[in-house]
Design an enzyme around this catalytic site. Structure first.
Site, PDB file in Angstrom:
ATOM      1  N   HIS A  40       0.879  -1.107  -0.048  1.00  0.00           N
ATOM      2  CA  HIS A  40       0.073   0.094  -0.012  1.00  0.00           C
ATOM      3  C   HIS A  40       0.750   1.202   0.071  1.00  0.00           C
ATOM      4  O   HIS A  40       0.305   2.244  -0.407  1.00  0.00           O
ATOM      5  CB  HIS A  40      -1.012   0.023   1.051  1.00  0.00           C
ATOM      6  CG  HIS A  40      -0.524   0.264   2.524  1.00  0.00           C
ATOM      7  ND1 HIS A  40      -0.219  -0.714   3.206  1.00  0.00           N
ATOM      8  CD2 HIS A  40      -0.244   1.466   3.075  1.00  0.00           C
ATOM      9  CE1 HIS A  40       0.217  -0.167   4.684  1.00  0.00           C
ATOM     10  NE2 HIS A  40       0.125   1.181   4.467  1.00  0.00           N
ATOM     11  N   ASP A  61       1.252  -7.653   2.451  1.00  0.00           N
ATOM     12  CA  ASP A  61       1.303  -6.098   1.977  1.00  0.00           C
ATOM     13  C   ASP A  61       2.744  -5.987   1.911  1.00  0.00           C
ATOM     14  O   ASP A  61       3.605  -5.353   2.576  1.00  0.00           O
ATOM     15  CB  ASP A  61       0.595  -5.581   3.035  1.00  0.00           C
ATOM     16  CG  ASP A  61       0.254  -4.021   2.777  1.00  0.00           C
ATOM     17  OD1 ASP A  61       0.813  -3.416   1.870  1.00  0.00           O
ATOM     18  OD2 ASP A  61      -0.399  -3.578   3.735  1.00  0.00           O
ATOM     19  N   SER A  85       4.140   2.334   8.476  1.00  0.00           N
ATOM     20  CA  SER A  85       3.805   1.503   7.201  1.00  0.00           C
ATOM     21  C   SER A  85       5.022   1.143   6.427  1.00  0.00           C
ATOM     22  O   SER A  85       5.902   2.056   6.156  1.00  0.00           O
ATOM     23  CB  SER A  85       2.879   1.855   6.439  1.00  0.00           C
ATOM     24  OG  SER A  85       1.359   1.881   6.918  1.00  0.00           O
TER      25      SER A  85
END
Length: 694
Positions: free
Chosen positions: A78, A214, A629
């Site tokens: 992402h 991810d 992230s």
């Protein structure tokens, strides 16, 4: 049962996002007790390669890590999503199909993508505070501080590829000069199809158990001297001071885990009145407008593959904090965050009555009064962003292109137009704009309405009003705008109806919100500084950490699951769970056919866990937030075991108050990353590039 499931029921999470250069002072003894076998110098060193040299700011809001001596980067899918989308087309749909580079020559340059390496991190508080006193008026005090910060950053300047800034910590009670080395040649190397990289999409976002691969892979390139350089086909892969070895050892409950990354923003020292404002104003203003916009966007995306590619990254970015806001409000209420903040304030009042100075004794009353006064401005500002500026796309673009037209810069207009229209659907934006303007008109005080609202008699009239706007505006028509730019007809651009409305909208923000509330904001900021300093004075034995501000921080904890009153969660997921969630009729839960075949054959290579299963994700109790992230999750020997990518639904209020029993960091297992690279991507060249520890 707790041992079997990996539930760390007896171990509470270690709260804190710590400055790496201060680990010896605050943290290293506890870290060693919990299983860290590294020295502080192996984690952060000025003179030698250390873990801090392998951790980067990726793009504008994520973290990444260097995992080879050829500048290979692991980060989240992402985080790389906008770059993958930028490179995708209907003919080469890397979002849907994935991409794997087989050699340096196949790496794909990403225009505008940058990574930053931390160069230095120095305390300059004494220099910033020269001549500053507590009895100064807040505006004058902040003006002097800002002038000192600007001068220090200017003196530290080192050219086009080093960024210097002075950042404040502990509410403005401490200041650090931070330098970054900026690399502007970054290329896509690998990405799984989004059926793996975004498996579960928005339904599973912020949820545990999670089954998302991810991750995405990039590479940083440098000039012939291994220093930053503008993109050139002659650039070479960057040779880092340190790269992280990758572990195939797996993990078990209680194992030490640390994250190093760039957490974006927390409000851990907020008052109860701040929390009410976050819940009732900031989050509320985000939830409904984004829900309206996202519904329109998704309808068009699922109906047209070209629109899906255009809006995939924008939609993902919008939904992320839409759901976060819903979860945060739920957590604020369910976990009694306001009551716990009130208890903190009660203890502070008792201390300050006996020990506080004149300013400290008044600070809580001042904070409440100023927060109440700011509320209508906060409401106006947050709804303005969601409904007028970041919701409709046409106005922000019109404002930008008008600035270029005023400068009579044909190239700037054309470049801006090409970049904008590449990812724009006029029919989609027409529908969203009408809905959002109508919502804003009915939910926001008229003193924050742009002037052109006066020409719309009622809410239902916004649809024909917007139709007329889009029909007349050359900004909404790529052919007409580009024709005007090439003909140097700048007057047609500056006089455009969308440009006029954009000026009205910006006027609301600059005059009715920023200018009108400026003095209140300065006073509130100063009161928060006083409150923070007093809290630290109140607890001299406590090691305080500063709220996150997108500077490098470390957190540490353990691998392990958790329990709620209703459910006990284990610490890992595996491919069994992916297959159990499969739904070929639901775009969020489609399983890649090749992944399904590998699962049926149990062909996991050397990446399976000792239990024989292919683990996908795991959780730790590390303290993270947005910006983390892509952060490396590192074991006690300094080896990469996973990539942090999410928090859990039960602790969405964690940015405001830490939840030690349930707050978890969701990570993709690095063994699953390697499995996908190898077995799905067939990119043995990338596996060979890594330093793998078994």
């Amino acid at each position: 049962m707790a041992a079997l499931l990996g539930v760390a029921s007896s171990a509470l999470a270690d709260e804190g996002m710590w400055i790496l250069s201060l680990l010896s002072k605050h943290n290293i003894d506890v870290m060693k007790q919990e299983g860290c076998r590294l020295t502080p110098e192996q984690i952060y060193s000025v003179n030698n390669g250390s873990i801090k040299d392998a951790v980067i700011i990726f793009g504008g809001g994520c973290t990444g890590e260097i995992v080879s001596d050829n500048g290979l980067i692991f980060t989240n899918h992402h985080c790389g999503y906008s770059s993958i989308q930028q490179l995708s087309s209907v003919e080469h749909n890397y979002l849907r199909d994935g991409f794997w580079s087989r050699s340096f020559s196949e790496d794909l340059p990403v225009d505008g993508l940058q990574v930053r390496f931390l160069k230095s991190f120095d305390d300059v508080t004494a220099e910033v505070m020269k001549g500053v006193s507590d009895d100064m008026e807040p505006a004058a005090r902040m003006a002097l501080i800002n002038s000192h910060c600007d001068a220090i950053a200017k003196d530290a300047a080192e050219g086009d590829f080093v960024e210097s800034s002075v950042e404040r910590f502990f509410g403005g009670n401490q200041y650090f000069l931070i330098k970054y080395k900026v690399f502007k040649d970054v290329r896509l190397v690998g990405t799984p199809p989004e059926s793996i990289g975004k498996f579960g999409h928005d339904t599973d976002n912020w949820q545990w158990p999670r089954h998302t691969g991810d991750f995405s892979i990039f590479r940083v390139y440098a000039g012939p001297d291994n220093e930053p350089a503008a993109y050139s086909a002659d650039n070479k892969p960057f040779k880092p001071q340190h790269h992280l070895p990758v572990s195939l050892k797996g993990m078990k409950p209680g194992d030490f885990a640390m994250t190093v990354g760039y957490p974006g923003s927390t409000d851990r020292y907020a008052t109860s009145w701040d929390v009410k404002q976050i819940r009732d104003v900031e989050n509320a203003s985000r939830i409904e407008p984004r829900g309206i916009k996202q519904k329109i966007w998704l309808e068009d995306m699922l109906a047209d593959q070209a629109i899906y590619i255009k809006y995939a990254s924008k939609y993902s970015g919008s939904t992320n904090y839409y759901k976060n806001s819903i979860g945060m409000n739920r957590g604020i209420d369910n976990l009694d965050v306001i009551g716990r903040k009130e208890a903190e304030q009660k203890a502070f009042k008792a201390w300050v009555r006996k020990n506080g100075d004149k300013q400290q004794k008044k600070v809580l009353k001042k904070l409440k009064s100023l927060t109440d006064e700011m509320e209508p401005f906060y409401k106006g500002m947050y709804y303005w962003f969601e409904c007028l500026w970041n919701g409709p796309e046409i106005f922000k673009f019109a404002y930008r292109v008008n600035k270029a037209a005023k400068n009579q810069d044909t190239a700037a207009v054309i470049d801006a137009a090409k970049a904008f229209y590449k990812d724009y659907s006029v029919k989609t934006d027409r529908r969203a704009t009408a809905a959002l303007l109508a919502y804003y008109a009915s939910h926001v005080d008229s003193k924050f309405h742009p002037a052109f609202f006066k020409g719309v008699a009622r809410e239902a009239a916004f649809a024909p009003f917007v139709d007329k706007l889009f029909d007349e505006s050359i900004v909404a028509d790529s052919a007409r705008l580009l024709s005007a730019a090439r003909a140097a007809d700048f007057g047609a651009i500056t006089a455009d109806v969308a440009v006029r409305y954009a000026d009205d909208i910006m006027g609301v923000y600059s005059r009715s919100i920023v200018k009108a509330s400026g003095s209140l904001e300065e006073q509130l900021d100063d009161a928060r500084r006083i409150y923070m300093a007093a809290r630290m004075q109140m607890q001299p034995e406590r090691s305080f950490y500063s709220d996150a501000n997108f500077t490098m921080r470390l957190s540490y904890g353990q691998v392990g699951g958790y329990s709620t009153p209703d459910t006990t969660y284990g610490f890992f997921t595996d491919l069994d769970g992916v297959m159990a969630k499969e739904d070929p009729d639901n775009w969020e839960f489609v399983v890649d056919p090749k992944l399904k075949a590998l699962y049926k054959a149990k062909d996991f290579g050397s990446y399976a866990d000792p239990d024989g299963k292919m683990h996908v994700c795991f959780i730790t109790n590390n303290d993270i937030t947005g910006g983390n992230s892509g952060s490396p999750v590192i074991n006690g020997d300094g080896e990469l075991i996973g990539l942090a990518f999410d928090g859990n639904w039960e602790a969405m209020s964690g940015d405001i108050i830490f939840e030690p029993t349930v707050q978890r960091c969701i990570c993709v297992d690095v063994r699953y990353v390697l499995f996908v690279i190898d077995k799905i991507g067939g990119a043995q060249n990338l596996i060979d590039e890594l330093t793998i520890r078994k």
